[in-house]
Design a protein around this motif. Structure first.
Motif, mmCIF file in Angstrom:
data_model
loop_
_atom_site.group_PDB
_atom_site.id
_atom_site.type_symbol
_atom_site.label_atom_id
_atom_site.label_comp_id
_atom_site.label_asym_id
_atom_site.label_seq_id
_atom_site.Cartn_x
_atom_site.Cartn_y
_atom_site.Cartn_z
ATOM 1 N N ILE A 19 -12.915 -1.445 2.533
ATOM 2 C CA ILE A 19 -13.792 -0.639 1.960
ATOM 3 C C ILE A 19 -13.531 -0.173 0.763
ATOM 4 O O ILE A 19 -14.300 -0.297 -0.109
ATOM 5 N N ILE A 20 -12.137 0.025 0.420
ATOM 6 C CA ILE A 20 -11.747 0.791 -0.709
ATOM 7 C C ILE A 20 -11.920 -0.307 -1.828
ATOM 8 O O ILE A 20 -12.440 -0.038 -2.832
ATOM 9 N N LEU A 21 -11.550 -1.581 -1.618
ATOM 10 C CA LEU A 21 -11.753 -2.521 -2.673
ATOM 11 C C LEU A 21 -13.115 -2.892 -2.868
ATOM 12 O O LEU A 21 -13.742 -3.220 -4.155
ATOM 13 N N TRP A 22 -13.966 -2.796 -1.932
ATOM 14 C CA TRP A 22 -15.435 -3.333 -2.056
ATOM 15 C C TRP A 22 -15.891 -1.894 -2.726
ATOM 16 O O TRP A 22 -16.936 -2.360 -3.729
ATOM 17 N N GLU A 23 -15.858 -0.834 -2.638
ATOM 18 C CA GLU A 23 -16.246 0.308 -3.269
ATOM 19 C C GLU A 23 -15.886 0.472 -4.719
ATOM 20 O O GLU A 23 -16.455 0.930 -5.736
ATOM 21 N N ALA A 24 -14.575 -0.230 -4.983
ATOM 22 C CA ALA A 24 -14.162 -0.332 -6.351
ATOM 23 C C ALA A 24 -14.534 -1.415 -7.093
ATOM 24 O O ALA A 24 -14.247 -1.686 -8.348
ATOM 25 N N VAL A 56 0.859 -1.204 -0.048
ATOM 26 C CA VAL A 56 -0.040 0.031 0.041
ATOM 27 C C VAL A 56 0.830 1.287 -0.020
ATOM 28 O O VAL A 56 2.162 1.201 0.387
ATOM 29 N N MET A 57 0.215 2.515 -0.563
ATOM 30 C CA MET A 57 0.912 3.469 -0.648
ATOM 31 C C MET A 57 1.116 4.433 0.841
ATOM 32 O O MET A 57 2.239 4.834 1.110
ATOM 33 N N GLU A 58 0.246 4.124 1.773
ATOM 34 C CA GLU A 58 0.200 4.835 2.996
ATOM 35 C C GLU A 58 -0.622 4.175 3.694
ATOM 36 O O GLU A 58 -1.399 3.360 3.622
ATOM 37 N N PHE A 59 -0.581 4.601 5.065
ATOM 38 C CA PHE A 59 -1.289 3.723 6.263
ATOM 39 C C PHE A 59 -2.686 3.789 6.094
ATOM 40 O O PHE A 59 -3.395 2.918 6.455
ATOM 41 N N GLN A 60 -3.329 5.060 5.807
ATOM 42 C CA GLN A 60 -4.765 5.211 5.774
ATOM 43 C C GLN A 60 -5.335 4.392 4.705
ATOM 44 O O GLN A 60 -6.565 3.744 4.986
ATOM 45 N N VAL A 61 -4.376 4.048 3.593
ATOM 46 C CA VAL A 61 -5.008 2.744 2.668
ATOM 47 C C VAL A 61 -5.024 1.471 3.378
ATOM 48 O O VAL A 61 -6.032 0.685 3.328
ATOM 49 N N LEU A 62 -3.997 1.247 4.010
ATOM 50 C CA LEU A 62 -4.055 -0.081 4.863
ATOM 51 C C LEU A 62 -5.121 -0.294 5.778
ATOM 52 O O LEU A 62 -5.825 -1.213 6.043
ATOM 53 N N PRO A 65 -2.325 22.790 18.066
ATOM 54 C CA PRO A 65 -3.597 22.279 17.376
ATOM 55 C C PRO A 65 -3.771 22.608 15.700
ATOM 56 O O PRO A 65 -4.204 22.021 15.178
ATOM 57 N N HIS A 66 -2.934 23.797 15.272
ATOM 58 C CA HIS A 66 -3.174 24.351 13.958
ATOM 59 C C HIS A 66 -2.190 23.536 13.331
ATOM 60 O O HIS A 66 -2.263 23.583 11.985
ATOM 61 N N LEU A 67 -1.277 22.529 13.777
ATOM 62 C CA LEU A 67 -0.449 21.862 13.094
ATOM 63 C C LEU A 67 -0.783 20.313 13.015
ATOM 64 O O LEU A 67 0.049 19.636 12.616
ATOM 65 N N LEU A 68 -2.009 19.790 13.455
ATOM 66 C CA LEU A 68 -2.441 18.552 13.367
ATOM 67 C C LEU A 68 -2.764 18.036 12.083
ATOM 68 O O LEU A 68 -4.153 18.073 11.953
ATOM 69 N N ALA A 69 -1.916 17.841 11.267
ATOM 70 C CA ALA A 69 -2.315 17.424 10.026
ATOM 71 C C ALA A 69 -1.118 16.263 9.529
ATOM 72 O O ALA A 69 -0.134 16.040 10.137
ATOM 73 N N SER A 70 -1.503 15.332 8.643
ATOM 74 C CA SER A 70 -0.962 14.250 8.533
ATOM 75 C C SER A 70 0.330 14.341 7.805
ATOM 76 O O SER A 70 1.470 13.705 8.195
ATOM 77 N N THR A 71 0.327 15.635 6.945
ATOM 78 C CA THR A 71 1.712 16.011 6.352
ATOM 79 C C THR A 71 2.960 16.304 7.417
ATOM 80 O O THR A 71 4.030 15.884 7.486
ATOM 81 N N VAL A 72 2.212 16.844 8.472
ATOM 82 C CA VAL A 72 3.023 17.217 9.523
ATOM 83 C C VAL A 72 3.839 15.945 10.480
ATOM 84 O O VAL A 72 4.916 15.865 10.707
ATOM 85 N N PHE A 73 3.081 15.050 10.711
ATOM 86 C CA PHE A 73 3.042 13.869 11.141
ATOM 87 C C PHE A 73 4.031 13.056 10.406
ATOM 88 O O PHE A 73 5.141 12.250 10.820
ATOM 89 N N ASP A 74 3.888 12.853 9.182
ATOM 90 C CA ASP A 74 4.824 12.297 8.329
ATOM 91 C C ASP A 74 5.966 12.848 8.110
ATOM 92 O O ASP A 74 7.086 11.988 8.119
#
Length: 269
Positions: free
Chosen positions: A185-190, A174-180, A255-264
């Motif tokens: 659900i992703i495969l079912w909807e596809a 997988v490309m990223e953890f959110q996909v994992l 709080p204003h930096l709580l984004a996935s890109t920051v944690f990545d």
């Protein structure tokens, strides 16, 4: 060397060092199987003083140990030149080293060490004192290192619980953890209903289809799966490097930096 007494072929165990990172017992068994019948393979969890992985491979039906040993010394695995020697202190090889008992006791005739090993490797200096700090590999290589203090077992290399899905499954990364997290659900909807999903470590999963045709069709449909996976290949029983996810606790992020890109960005440091 001829077979053992009574006409029964011998089992011989070989010590193997410089095994590639991520190598597994069945990888070792597969590589050595062309030289004879492999009856067991084992890879230690720890490494020797030089940072090399080591293990053991046992052969059944050995008729000539010297010839086999010469062939095994030519072995390469995963780009590594393997270091292979007959395991000196394996029970299977006891009759191949007639001076082993003298070496273990640390004394030969006249009280001198036998076999090139110092007494400190085997015999306590005082009654009741046991020397620590040497692994089995260290003793074989005549070097000092850590203690190999973990319980281990040998697994039959012929065991393969996934043999029935060979050709009907694909290994996908997988490309990223959110996909994992949301892959079902992703495969079912596809439109890929009924696909079996098995997590196999790191960012990799095993996707099992009903038949070979469905698996091949999914593999060919890269325009769809390239949004989720960086790599997809047919499962043919191949070995894969062991990977695992590591969780870290991050605190103090505004709080204003709580984004996935920051944690990545933090996680990749």
């Amino acid at each position: 060397m001829a077979g053992s007494s009574g006409g029964h072929p011998m089992v011989r165990k070989f010590f193997v060092s410089n095994i590639p990172q991520g190598g597994r017992p069945w990888d070792l068994a597969d590589a050595f199987r062309r030289f004879g019948e492999v009856s067991g393979a084992f890879i230690g969890k720890k490494k020797d003083k030089k940072g090399r992985s080591f293990g053991f491979v046992s052969f059944k039906g050995v008729r000539n140990v010297e010839d086999l040993g010469r062939e095994l010394k030519k072995m390469n695995l995963g780009g590594n030149k393997l270091i292979v020697n007959l395991a000196r202190y394996a029970d299977e090889n006891a009759d191949a080293f007639p001076t082993r008992e003298k070496v273990l006791s640390g004394r030969g005739g006249g009280g001198r060490p036998v076999g090139g090993f110092s007494n400190s490797h085997f015999a306590p200096e005082k009654a009741g004192e046991v020397k620590k700090g040497f692994s089995f590999a260290d003793i074989l290589l005549n070097i000092s290192s850590h203690v190999l203090d973990e319980d281990t077992i040998e697994i039959d290399p012929s065991i393969n619980t996934l043999s029935e899905v060979v050709g009907k499954a694909v290994v996908a990364r997988v490309m990223e953890f959110q996909v994992l997290r949301k892959l079902n659900i992703i495969l079912w909807e596809a439109g890929f209903q009924g696909v079996g999903i098995q997590y196999i470590g790191g960012f990799s999963v095993l996707l099992t289809f009903s038949n070979v045709v469905e698996a091949s069709g999914f593999l060919d449909n890269s325009d769809v799966w390239k949004a989720w996976f960086s790599k997809v290949e047919v499962w043919k029983g191949q070995s894969m490097p062991f990977e695992h996810l590591a969780w870290i606790n991050i605190s103090g992020v505004p709080p204003h930096l709580l984004a996935s890109t920051v944690f990545d960005s933090i996680g990749t440091k």
